[in-house]
Design an enzyme around this catalytic site. Structure first.
Site, PDB file in Angstrom:
ATOM      1  CG  ASP A 151       2.734  -0.656  -3.799  1.00  0.00           C
ATOM      2  OD1 ASP A 151       2.516   0.285  -4.580  1.00  0.00           O
ATOM      3  OD2 ASP A 151       3.006  -1.809  -4.186  1.00  0.00           O
ATOM      4  CG  ASP A 199       1.986  -1.521  -8.808  1.00  0.00           C
ATOM      5  OD1 ASP A 199       2.579  -2.574  -8.550  1.00  0.00           O
ATOM      6  OD2 ASP A 199       1.723  -0.643  -7.953  1.00  0.00           O
TER       7      ASP A 199
HETATM    8 ZN    ZN Z   1       2.207   0.380  -6.446  1.00  0.00          ZN
END
Ligand code: ZN
Length: 196
Positions: free
Chosen positions: A15, A155
Site C-alpha cells: 500500500d 483489501d
Molecule cells: Zn491495498
C-alpha cells in the site's frame, strides 16, 4: 522477510499512500526497492495516490507483477490501463467503499484484477465494511456479463471470519495486513487464511 518468502502467501501486497489521495503517508520507491530485492513473491502494488500514471516506470522497475490504480484517481482510466499493459504488468483497478462496481462496466474486459476496498483507504487495522460482500456478488455478475476474466481482490479488515464470508461471496484474492502481522505466529495466520 525469510518467513514471508516461505509462507503460503501468493503475492506481497504493498500500500503506497501519498498524504493527498489518502490522509496518510506510507513509504516510497527507495524503500520499495529494498523490499523488492528481498521478496521472492510477486509484488501487487496498490497505489493510493493521485496521478498514479506518473509512476508506471517506477513500479515496473520494481519488477511488480500487478499495478493497482484507484478509479477515483484516474479521470483517463482507459489510457492508464493501456499504459500499464504496455509496460508489461497486469493492470488492476481499485474502488473505494462508496464507489459502485457499475462504474467498471465499460472497462472490465480490459482488466486483470479489480480490488474492492472494504475499509476507507489510508490506515491499517480498520473494521471491515459489511456492504463489501454485496459488492463482491455484484462485481462477479458484472465480470461474467462483460466477459471479463479479472480476479476479484478485497483489501481491508480481512481476517478468518470476514475472509470466509468474502470467499463465499466470490472473492479470489484476500489482502491481509494487521491480521497477519499482529498475530503471534504470522506464518500460521497466513496459512489459515490461505486454506479458507
Ligand atoms: Zn491495498
Amino acid at each position: 522477510m525469510a518467513w514471508f518468502n516461505q509462507s503460503t502467501a501468493d503475492w506481497l501486497h504493498i500500500d503506497i499512500m501519498d498524504g493527498v489521495f489518502v490522509p496518510n503517508i506510507s513509504f516510497g520507491f527507495p524503500v520499495l526497492e529494498h523490499v523488492a530485492r528481498i521478496c521472492d513473491k510477486p509484488l501487487d502494488v496498490h497505489l493510493m495516490i493521485v496521478q498514479p500514471e506518473k509512476f508506471i516506470d517506477e513500479v515496473k522497475a520494481l519488477g511488480a507483477y500487478i499495478m493497482n490504480v484507484h478509479y477515483e484517481a484516474c479521470p483517463h482510466l482507459h489510457r492508464v490501463i493501456g499504459q500499464i499493459h504496455e509496460a508489461g504488468m497486469k493492470a488492476g483497478v481499485t474502488l473505494n467503499p462508496a464507489t459502485p462496481v457499475s462504474v467498471l462496466e465499460d472497462i472490465a474486459a480490459d482488466l486483470d484484477l479489480v480490488l474492492l476496498m472494504s475499509v476507507n483507504p489510508g490506515f491499517g487495522g480498520q473494521k471491515f465494511i459489511p456492504h463489501t460482500l454485496k459488492k463482491v456478488t455484484a462485481l462477479r455478475q458484472l465480470l461474467q456479463r462483460t466477459g471479463s476474466s479479472a480476479l476479484i481482490e478485497v483489501d481491508g479488515g480481512v481476517n478468518l471470519e470476514t475472509g470466509r464470508l468474502l470467499k463465499a461471496a466470490g472473492a479470489d484474492v484476500l489482502v491481509a495486513g494487521s491480521h497477519i502481522f499482529s498475530a503471534p505466529d504470522p506464518a500460521a495466520a497466513c496459512k489459515a487464511l490461505s486454506e479458507l
